[in-house]
Design a protein around this motif. Structure first.
Motif, PDB file in Angstrom:
ATOM      1  N   THR A  77     113.948  65.857  66.334  1.00  0.00           N
ATOM      2  CA  THR A  77     112.902  66.715  65.779  1.00  0.00           C
ATOM      3  C   THR A  77     113.188  67.070  64.324  1.00  0.00           C
ATOM      4  O   THR A  77     112.852  68.157  63.871  1.00  0.00           O
ATOM      5  CB  THR A  77     112.771  67.996  66.622  1.00  0.00           C
ATOM      6  N   LEU A 103     111.883  57.513  66.748  1.00  0.00           N
ATOM      7  CA  LEU A 103     111.757  58.636  67.672  1.00  0.00           C
ATOM      8  C   LEU A 103     111.587  58.104  69.086  1.00  0.00           C
ATOM      9  O   LEU A 103     111.278  56.928  69.292  1.00  0.00           O
ATOM     10  CB  LEU A 103     110.551  59.509  67.307  1.00  0.00           C
ATOM     11  N   LEU A 140     109.870  65.122  72.601  1.00  0.00           N
ATOM     12  CA  LEU A 140     110.026  64.220  71.461  1.00  0.00           C
ATOM     13  C   LEU A 140     111.389  64.437  70.817  1.00  0.00           C
ATOM     14  O   LEU A 140     111.756  65.568  70.503  1.00  0.00           O
ATOM     15  CB  LEU A 140     108.918  64.470  70.426  1.00  0.00           C
ATOM     16  N   THR A 141     112.140  63.362  70.634  1.00  0.00           N
ATOM     17  CA  THR A 141     113.459  63.464  69.989  1.00  0.00           C
ATOM     18  C   THR A 141     113.638  62.322  68.993  1.00  0.00           C
ATOM     19  O   THR A 141     113.131  61.222  69.227  1.00  0.00           O
ATOM     20  CB  THR A 141     114.583  63.400  71.041  1.00  0.00           C
TER      21      THR A 141
END
Length: 405
Positions: free
Chosen positions: A165, A200, A162-163
């Motif tokens: 963060t 995201l 996941l980016t």
């Protein structure tokens, strides 16, 4: 009777399997690719294949493999997609028979299909949206859609990322069904006033070589919490109004701001009670904050008014300010003459400067507008003398002669 014959031949075929051979090939091989040399592996020859009218029997009609009787080879007849045949089942294999006649012979053949990393992880949706309140506390969980990878084993889905963060971290765990559950965990509270939306990207990785990935965009709308009170641009405002200004005159306006969104940032203005009863003379428009005159102001009664203003948002948070209104004097009052005392008659023998009358002159106006001058008729034996502020004496100027006047 016919049913018995069919059953007899079935049992005969099943009990007369003379050999078995197994091959392993990767999926997606081009049409015509070699699977195996059947005559060599089963100890047959090409002549026997021809004389026995050799044929491949698949039973289910899926003809992925064909026999080349002239060369004694098994070849790929049409594209083999392991995922279409076996889905997630492993191992994946094709089972069929080689049948010969004169005499009748049956051979069993198995072709294992190896997985090739030909499918990237994919998400059902290219993007998902969340509405998350800025009041959500750290540790709040948000379940994410899973990715699907039709490949198996190492070529299948291996991990997520996941980016960025800044506010969220990713937590994943294996489920009983072998899939991986992904959750987005809030680690830093959201602040709508700094960032109304957060974007995201969730990336799914397989373990193939080369590695393949799939992405899903995550859009987060930060819902407002009533965490900001209204704030006036000034703590004290100043304005002026003429004392003869008509009703509905706009005196001034104030301004407050609220960083919250929607109803939480909607401001209403009101006047609170004050000692000088300003709320009876002034009214504020609750939405525009315009302050209007609704009564008559009189400089001689009050030279200024202190108006206390409250700004309230719909979440109950407030701020206050003060508006000081200076009343500007207008020459709206006439001087008034009050005879305090007077003599109805006077002797002609009276001494000069004998007081005939005492007069008080009043003008409620202020400064120059309230400053008065008094005069009497010319050609009279009397003069005005100022004794103190706004008080005068009417006195004789010289000797009096009744025979003349």
């Amino acid at each position: 009777m016919r049913r018995q014959v069919l059953l007899f031949f079935f049992v005969l075929d099943f009990t007369s399997v003379l050999g078995h051979v197994s091959y392993t090939i990767p999926e997606e091989m081009p049409t015509g690719s070699l699977v195996g040399n059947i005559v060599q592996d089963l100890g047959l020859n090409v002549k026997r294949l021809k004389s026995g009218k050799a044929r491949v029997y698949t039973g289910d009609g899926a003809g992925y493999i064909e026999l080349n009787k002239d060369r004694g080879l098994l070849l790929v007849k049409e594209r083999i997609d392991r995922e279409a045949i076996c889905r997630q089942t492993t191992p994946c294999a094709l089972h069929f028979q080689l049948i010969l006649e004169n005499p009748m012979e049956l051979y069993s053949i198995t072709v294992q299909i190896e997985d090739v990393n030909d499918n990237p992880p994919t998400f059902e949706k290219n993007e998902v949206r969340f509405n998350i309140s800025e009041s959500a506390v750290a540790g709040a969980k948000f379940v994410l859609d899973r990715a699907i990878d039709l490949d198996v084993d190492r070529n299948g889905l291996q991990k997520y990322a996941l980016t960025p963060t800044d506010n969220f971290i990713l937590k994943s765990e294996n489920q009983a069904d072998g899939t991986e559950k992904a959750e987005m965990i809030l680690q830093k509270p959201l602040d709508r006033e700094n960032e109304e939306t957060v974007s995201l990207v969730l990336t799914a990785f397989d373990g193939g070589d080369p590695q393949m990935t799939g992405n899903m965009k995550i859009f987060i709308t930060v819902l407002d919490a009533n965490d900001n009170a209204p704030v006036f641009s000034q703590s004290t405002y100043r304005a002026t109004v003429f004392e003869n200004a008509p009703e509905q005159t706009i005196v001034t306006s104030v301004t407050a701001s609220d960083s919250d969104y929607g109803a939480n940032g909607r401001i209403k203005y009101s006047i609170t009670n004050s000692l000088d009863q300003a709320h009876e003379l002034f009214r504020i428009q609750e939405d525009t904050a315009e302050i209007r005159l609704i009564g008559h102001v009189d400089y001689e009664k009050a030279r200024n008014y202190h108006i206390n203003i409250r700004a309230s948002d719909e979440g109950g948070l407030t701020d206050s300010c003060k508006v000081i209104v200076e009343v500007i004097d207008v020459n709206d009052n006439k001087p008034t003459i009050n005879i305090m005392s007077k003599s109805g008659s006077i002797s002609e023998l009276s001494e000069p400067k004998t007081v005939v009358a005492m007069i008080n002159v009043q003008d409620p106006d202020s400064n120059e507008n309230g400053r008065v001058q008094c005069f009497i008729n010319d050609n009279t034996p009397l003069v005005m003398m100022s004794t103190s502020n706004n008080f005068y004496s009417l006195v004789t100027e010289g000797e009096l002669d009744r025979e003349r006047a």
